[in-house]
Design a protein around this motif. Structure first.
Motif, PDB file in Angstrom:
ATOM      1  N   ASP A  43      21.788 -24.584 -15.943  1.00  0.00           N
ATOM      2  CA  ASP A  43      22.076 -24.667 -17.385  1.00  0.00           C
ATOM      3  C   ASP A  43      22.466 -23.301 -17.936  1.00  0.00           C
ATOM      4  O   ASP A  43      22.114 -22.945 -19.067  1.00  0.00           O
ATOM      5  N   GLY A  44      23.159 -22.512 -17.100  1.00  0.00           N
ATOM      6  CA  GLY A  44      23.636 -21.201 -17.533  1.00  0.00           C
ATOM      7  C   GLY A  44      22.644 -20.071 -17.381  1.00  0.00           C
ATOM      8  O   GLY A  44      22.946 -18.929 -17.714  1.00  0.00           O
ATOM      9  N   ILE A  45      21.443 -20.373 -16.864  1.00  0.00           N
ATOM     10  CA  ILE A  45      20.393 -19.353 -16.713  1.00  0.00           C
ATOM     11  C   ILE A  45      20.486 -18.766 -15.309  1.00  0.00           C
ATOM     12  O   ILE A  45      20.358 -19.483 -14.314  1.00  0.00           O
ATOM     13  N   SER A  46      20.699 -17.464 -15.210  1.00  0.00           N
ATOM     14  CA  SER A  46      20.797 -16.803 -13.913  1.00  0.00           C
ATOM     15  C   SER A  46      19.409 -16.698 -13.287  1.00  0.00           C
ATOM     16  O   SER A  46      18.515 -16.055 -13.834  1.00  0.00           O
ATOM     17  N   LEU A  47      19.234 -17.339 -12.120  1.00  0.00           N
ATOM     18  CA  LEU A  47      17.935 -17.384 -11.464  1.00  0.00           C
ATOM     19  C   LEU A  47      18.073 -17.105  -9.966  1.00  0.00           C
ATOM     20  O   LEU A  47      19.158 -17.228  -9.397  1.00  0.00           O
ATOM     21  N   THR A  48      16.949 -16.750  -9.358  1.00  0.00           N
ATOM     22  CA  THR A  48      16.913 -16.483  -7.920  1.00  0.00           C
ATOM     23  C   THR A  48      16.377 -17.696  -7.180  1.00  0.00           C
ATOM     24  O   THR A  48      15.362 -18.270  -7.578  1.00  0.00           O
ATOM     25  N   VAL A  49      17.050 -18.087  -6.111  1.00  0.00           N
ATOM     26  CA  VAL A  49      16.599 -19.208  -5.288  1.00  0.00           C
ATOM     27  C   VAL A  49      15.359 -18.781  -4.510  1.00  0.00           C
ATOM     28  O   VAL A  49      15.393 -17.815  -3.754  1.00  0.00           O
ATOM     29  N   ALA A  50      14.249 -19.493  -4.721  1.00  0.00           N
ATOM     30  CA  ALA A  50      13.008 -19.168  -4.004  1.00  0.00           C
ATOM     31  C   ALA A  50      13.034 -19.743  -2.594  1.00  0.00           C
ATOM     32  O   ALA A  50      12.610 -19.095  -1.643  1.00  0.00           O
ATOM     33  N   ASP A  51      13.540 -20.957  -2.479  1.00  0.00           N
ATOM     34  CA  ASP A  51      13.622 -21.606  -1.171  1.00  0.00           C
ATOM     35  C   ASP A  51      14.661 -22.715  -1.245  1.00  0.00           C
ATOM     36  O   ASP A  51      15.026 -23.161  -2.333  1.00  0.00           O
ATOM     37  N   ALA A  52      15.141 -23.160  -0.087  1.00  0.00           N
ATOM     38  CA  ALA A  52      16.153 -24.215  -0.056  1.00  0.00           C
ATOM     39  C   ALA A  52      15.989 -25.056   1.199  1.00  0.00           C
ATOM     40  O   ALA A  52      15.563 -24.563   2.243  1.00  0.00           O
ATOM     41  N   ASP A  53      16.313 -26.353   1.089  1.00  0.00           N
ATOM     42  CA  ASP A  53      16.316 -27.237   2.249  1.00  0.00           C
ATOM     43  C   ASP A  53      17.531 -28.149   2.159  1.00  0.00           C
ATOM     44  O   ASP A  53      18.428 -27.909   1.351  1.00  0.00           O
TER      45      ASP A  53
END
Length: 201
Positions: free
Chosen positions: A130-140
């Motif tokens: 939603d336009g908020i720059s965030l860091t991916v903590a984990d992904a699968d």
């Protein structure tokens, strides 16, 4: 948000706002929930923007109802500090919140995303929700998670969204360029000459 008025297969979005109007004129860009829109009308208490058919197709703006809260951001000035990553407002896909769990003084949010988006998502990489720059903590293989701090929860719509809610996703632009570079311009093979010129090989 004041209204979303359908105009054939497109729409016009009208948003109540104050802060983002400073220095803004008709023709300027404002991101609404991470979607880059062009201001077509302005008034003292808000602005309107046309929403194209393609935008309604690949974002969740069409789900908005009058009174809904939205994230607003003016276009970046490249002379300013960049606190997150470069976000263009060109949304890739709509994701859906799978789970929201308290974690320390904040929350861990798990988001389901389509394969076309997940191919660019990496652990500790960047993503715009939603336009908020965030860091991916984990992904699968089904999605990814991010850690949300109280400050983000207080100032953005992500603070009151919960499981089942949709979100606009924009992956890091750099990954798309790297993929295109590696694929080469003809036939899908690695373009070694282009890589050498770019300093990658």
């Amino acid at each position: 948000m004041k209204a979303l008025r359908r105009e054939g297969s497109a729409a016009r979005l009208t948003v109540s706002a104050s802060t983002v109007l400073g220095g803004t004129a008709v023709g300027d860009s404002i991101c609404v929930n991470g979607v880059c829109l062009t201001v077509v009308e302005m008034e003292k208490s808000g602005f309107s923007a046309d929403v194209a058919v393609e935008t309604l197709k690949v974002t969740n703006l069409g789900e908005l109802k009058a009174g809904a809260k939205v994230n607003l951001e003016r276009a970046l000035q490249l002379s300013a500090r960049i606190g997150g990553h470069l976000v263009s407002g060109h949304v890739d896909a709509v994701g859906r919140i799978r789970e929201r769990r308290e974690e320390g003084n904040g929350w861990r949010i798990f988001i389901e995303a389509p394969d076309t988006t997940l191919r660019y998502v990496i652990k500790k990489g960047s993503i715009a929700i939603d336009g908020i720059s965030l860091t991916v903590a984990d992904a699968d293989e089904k999605g990814f998670s991010i850690a949300m701090i109280p400050h983000t929860a207080k100032l953005t719509t992500l603070g009151f969204k919960s499981a089942g809610d949709s979100v606009n996703l924009e992956t890091d632009l750099i990954g798309k360029y790297v993929e295109r570079l590696l694929a080469g311009r003809a036939g899908g093979g690695v373009n070694l000459e282009l890589l050498k010129k770019s300093g990658f090989a």
